[in-house]
Design a protein around this motif. Structure first.
Motif, PDB file in Angstrom:
ATOM      1  N   VAL A   7      50.202  23.635  -1.524  1.00  0.00           N
ATOM      2  CA  VAL A   7      49.856  22.941  -0.277  1.00  0.00           C
ATOM      3  C   VAL A   7      51.077  22.973   0.634  1.00  0.00           C
ATOM      4  N   ILE A   8      50.895  23.433   1.857  1.00  0.00           N
ATOM      5  CA  ILE A   8      52.023  23.498   2.798  1.00  0.00           C
ATOM      6  C   ILE A   8      51.958  22.296   3.749  1.00  0.00           C
ATOM      7  N   VAL A   9      53.096  21.602   3.846  1.00  0.00           N
ATOM      8  CA  VAL A   9      53.201  20.430   4.726  1.00  0.00           C
ATOM      9  C   VAL A   9      54.288  20.710   5.772  1.00  0.00           C
ATOM     10  N   VAL A  10      53.947  20.556   7.034  1.00  0.00           N
ATOM     11  CA  VAL A  10      54.911  20.763   8.116  1.00  0.00           C
ATOM     12  C   VAL A  10      54.910  19.524   9.008  1.00  0.00           C
ATOM     13  N   GLY A  11      56.101  18.978   9.262  1.00  0.00           N
ATOM     14  CA  GLY A  11      56.213  17.804  10.133  1.00  0.00           C
ATOM     15  C   GLY A  11      55.362  16.640   9.635  1.00  0.00           C
TER      16      GLY A  11
ATOM     17  N   LEU B  72      44.031  14.815  -1.782  1.00  0.00           N
ATOM     18  CA  LEU B  72      45.086  15.818  -1.951  1.00  0.00           C
ATOM     19  C   LEU B  72      46.024  15.799  -0.742  1.00  0.00           C
ATOM     20  N   THR B  73      45.416  15.707   0.434  1.00  0.00           N
ATOM     21  CA  THR B  73      46.202  15.685   1.674  1.00  0.00           C
ATOM     22  C   THR B  73      47.153  14.484   1.678  1.00  0.00           C
ATOM     23  N   ALA B  74      46.617  13.311   1.344  1.00  0.00           N
ATOM     24  CA  ALA B  74      47.449  12.092   1.359  1.00  0.00           C
ATOM     25  C   ALA B  74      48.576  12.191   0.332  1.00  0.00           C
ATOM     26  N   LEU B  75      48.263  12.746  -0.848  1.00  0.00           N
ATOM     27  CA  LEU B  75      49.268  12.878  -1.913  1.00  0.00           C
ATOM     28  C   LEU B  75      50.424  13.775  -1.457  1.00  0.00           C
ATOM     29  N   CYS B  76      50.091  14.920  -0.889  1.00  0.00           N
ATOM     30  CA  CYS B  76      51.136  15.885  -0.495  1.00  0.00           C
ATOM     31  C   CYS B  76      51.936  15.371   0.710  1.00  0.00           C
TER      32      CYS B  76
ATOM     33  N   GLY C 297      56.395  23.260   0.375  1.00  0.00           N
ATOM     34  CA  GLY C 297      55.211  23.714  -0.352  1.00  0.00           C
ATOM     35  C   GLY C 297      55.103  22.851  -1.597  1.00  0.00           C
ATOM     36  N   VAL C 298      54.024  22.095  -1.693  1.00  0.00           N
ATOM     37  CA  VAL C 298      53.844  21.206  -2.840  1.00  0.00           C
ATOM     38  C   VAL C 298      52.945  21.914  -3.848  1.00  0.00           C
ATOM     39  N   ASP C 299      53.408  22.001  -5.102  1.00  0.00           N
ATOM     40  CA  ASP C 299      52.592  22.594  -6.170  1.00  0.00           C
ATOM     41  C   ASP C 299      51.866  21.466  -6.888  1.00  0.00           C
ATOM     42  N   VAL C 300      50.544  21.582  -6.978  1.00  0.00           N
ATOM     43  CA  VAL C 300      49.731  20.507  -7.547  1.00  0.00           C
ATOM     44  C   VAL C 300      48.900  21.056  -8.705  1.00  0.00           C
ATOM     45  N   LEU C 301      48.921  20.319  -9.824  1.00  0.00           N
ATOM     46  CA  LEU C 301      48.101  20.676 -10.991  1.00  0.00           C
ATOM     47  C   LEU C 301      46.803  19.883 -10.889  1.00  0.00           C
ATOM     48  N   VAL C 302      45.703  20.527 -11.255  1.00  0.00           N
ATOM     49  CA  VAL C 302      44.412  19.819 -11.226  1.00  0.00           C
ATOM     50  C   VAL C 302      43.832  19.857 -12.633  1.00  0.00           C
ATOM     51  N   GLY C 303      43.999  18.754 -13.355  1.00  0.00           N
ATOM     52  CA  GLY C 303      43.503  18.664 -14.733  1.00  0.00           C
ATOM     53  C   GLY C 303      42.572  17.480 -14.885  1.00  0.00           C
TER      54      GLY C 303
ATOM     55  N   ASN D  60      43.150  14.404 -15.257  1.00  0.00           N
ATOM     56  CA  ASN D  60      43.527  13.186 -14.516  1.00  0.00           C
ATOM     57  C   ASN D  60      43.481  13.387 -13.006  1.00  0.00           C
ATOM     58  N   GLY D  61      42.872  14.483 -12.556  1.00  0.00           N
ATOM     59  CA  GLY D  61      42.831  14.753 -11.110  1.00  0.00           C
ATOM     60  C   GLY D  61      44.126  15.415 -10.662  1.00  0.00           C
ATOM     61  N   TYR D  62      44.505  15.153  -9.427  1.00  0.00           N
ATOM     62  CA  TYR D  62      45.696  15.804  -8.866  1.00  0.00           C
ATOM     63  C   TYR D  62      46.979  15.212  -9.460  1.00  0.00           C
ATOM     64  N   GLU D  63      47.876  16.100  -9.898  1.00  0.00           N
ATOM     65  CA  GLU D  63      49.199  15.663 -10.368  1.00  0.00           C
ATOM     66  C   GLU D  63      50.239  16.622  -9.793  1.00  0.00           C
ATOM     67  N   ILE D  64      51.349  16.052  -9.316  1.00  0.00           N
ATOM     68  CA  ILE D  64      52.386  16.883  -8.701  1.00  0.00           C
ATOM     69  C   ILE D  64      53.111  17.701  -9.767  1.00  0.00           C
ATOM     70  N   CYS D  65      53.235  19.001  -9.502  1.00  0.00           N
ATOM     71  CA  CYS D  65      53.985  19.888 -10.396  1.00  0.00           C
ATOM     72  C   CYS D  65      55.424  19.988  -9.907  1.00  0.00           C
ATOM     73  N   GLU D  66      55.589  20.304  -8.648  1.00  0.00           N
ATOM     74  CA  GLU D  66      56.928  20.318  -8.059  1.00  0.00           C
ATOM     75  C   GLU D  66      56.809  20.414  -6.544  1.00  0.00           C
ATOM     76  N   VAL D  67      57.928  20.191  -5.869  1.00  0.00           N
ATOM     77  CA  VAL D  67      57.959  20.280  -4.408  1.00  0.00           C
ATOM     78  C   VAL D  67      59.043  21.295  -4.035  1.00  0.00           C
TER      79      VAL D  67
END
Ligand SMILES: Nc1ncnc2c1ncn2[C@@H]1O[C@H](COP(=O)(O)OP(=O)(O)OP(=O)(O)O)[C@@H](O)[C@H]1O
Ligand SMILES: [Mg+2]
Length: 291
Positions: free
Chosen positions: A188-192, A226-230, A243-249, A251-258
């Motif tokens: 997920v890409i986040v800008v500003g 997902l948007t709110a999490l990232c 770029g936020v890496d998100v795992l989807v297992g 438990n739903g969305y979990e952050i892998c790394e940023v």
């Protein structure tokens, strides 16, 4: 207005060239001059005070993770995109998880690797017991400073866990609960502070979905959660761009790394989203408010 774009002194890859040239081109299209400089030119040094050796720039797009040069450039008064503090927090995965702790962000249960100062020491069996009982198998082991999946391992049993833990005994690392997600993750890409798009990545027969390891991407529609999490990750870490890496297992969305300087060649190709243009627009907006 003039911007300095910094890239690594040694590393050369098509995605790095793409990233630096695309950001430069989009800034130029907005009327901003740019120079691309490698950090091996020592843009900033110190002799008790910070010395800017590449004067004449209003800001710097820092497309590397070098924490020394980035901090010195900030001490010289340059506005960095991303800031030194944000780059440093993302560069070290354990530091990222600590920063994201206690702020309502979900990520897999993570145990910091214990630092070992004794040459030739054998990995402690009681530490392995603890990892095994808290995280089970398979278990993920990561070096804190990894790149393109190269420092990410999966152990299915105690023998492999012991071998990897032994190999990494002198290197900053962590142990993490494995999230079953079929070798896929989300980028997920986040800008500003705003999500501009999302891509699902699928590994090439590997549990690691990195594009740099032969993974491939497809468009993925980010929902509100997902948007709110990232966006929260970017806010907590103080990132202009990430770029936020998100795992989807299960438990739903979990952050892998940023990733503070995520490459976006595949992302732009797959989604058609102008990532460099969005970043350039954000940079100009911030700088115009400062002038
Ligand atoms: N806990 C986990 N469970 C399942 N898969 C994981 C887990 N952690 C990582 N992975 C997989 O491994 C890939 C690489 O991991 P990660 O993003 O942490 O490191 P990296 O990409 O090497 O780091 P960098 O982006 O800094 O280069 C992820 O994209 C994901 O597919
Ligand atoms: Mg990654």
């Amino acid at each position: 207005m003039k911007g300095l774009i910094i890239k690594n002194a040694y590393w050369d890859a098509p995605e790095l060239t793409h990233q630096t040239e695309r950001v430069g081109a989009e800034l130029n299209a907005l009327g901003v001059e740019t120079d691309i400089v490698r950090n091996g030119r020592f843009p900033s040094v110190t002799d008790g005070r910070a010395i800017n050796r590449v004067g004449g720039y209003d800001f710097c797009v820092y497309l590397d993770k070098d924490k020394y040069a980035s901090e010195l450039l900030e001490k010289c008064g340059l506005r960095l995109f991303n800031s030194h503090k944000a780059i440093r927090a993302c560069d070290d995965k354990m530091q990222t998880y600590i920063a994201l702790t206690n702020v309502g962000i979900e990520f897999p249960l993570t145990l910091p690797g214990t630092l070992c100062y004794t040459a030739g020491a054998k990995v402690s069996e009681s530490t392995l017991d603890e990892i095994e009982s808290q995280l089970g198998y398979p278990v993920i082991i990561k070096t804190c400073y990894g790149s393109r999946g190269s420092g990410v391992y999966k152990a299915d049993d105690r023998g492999k866990l012991r071998r990897i833990a032994q190999k990494l005994i002198g290197v900053p690392h962590l142990f993490q609960k494995y999230v079953e997600c079929g070798g896929k993750d989300l980028r997920v890409i986040v800008v500003g502070g705003k999500v501009i798009g999302c891509m699902e990545r699928a590994g090439n027969g590997d549990f690691r979905a990195n594009i740099g390891r032969g993974g491939s991407g497809r468009v993925y529609e980010a929902d509100g959660k997902l948007t709110a999490l990232c966006e929260r990750c970017a806010e907590v870490l103080g990132l202009d761009y990430c770029g936020v890496d998100v795992l989807v297992g299960g438990n739903g969305y979990e952050i892998c790394e940023v990733n503070s300087n995520a490459f976006f060649e595949e992302f732009e190709r797959v989604t058609g989203i102008n990532v460099a243009g969005a970043y350039a627009g954000h940079i100009l907006g911030v700088m115009e408010k400062r002038l």
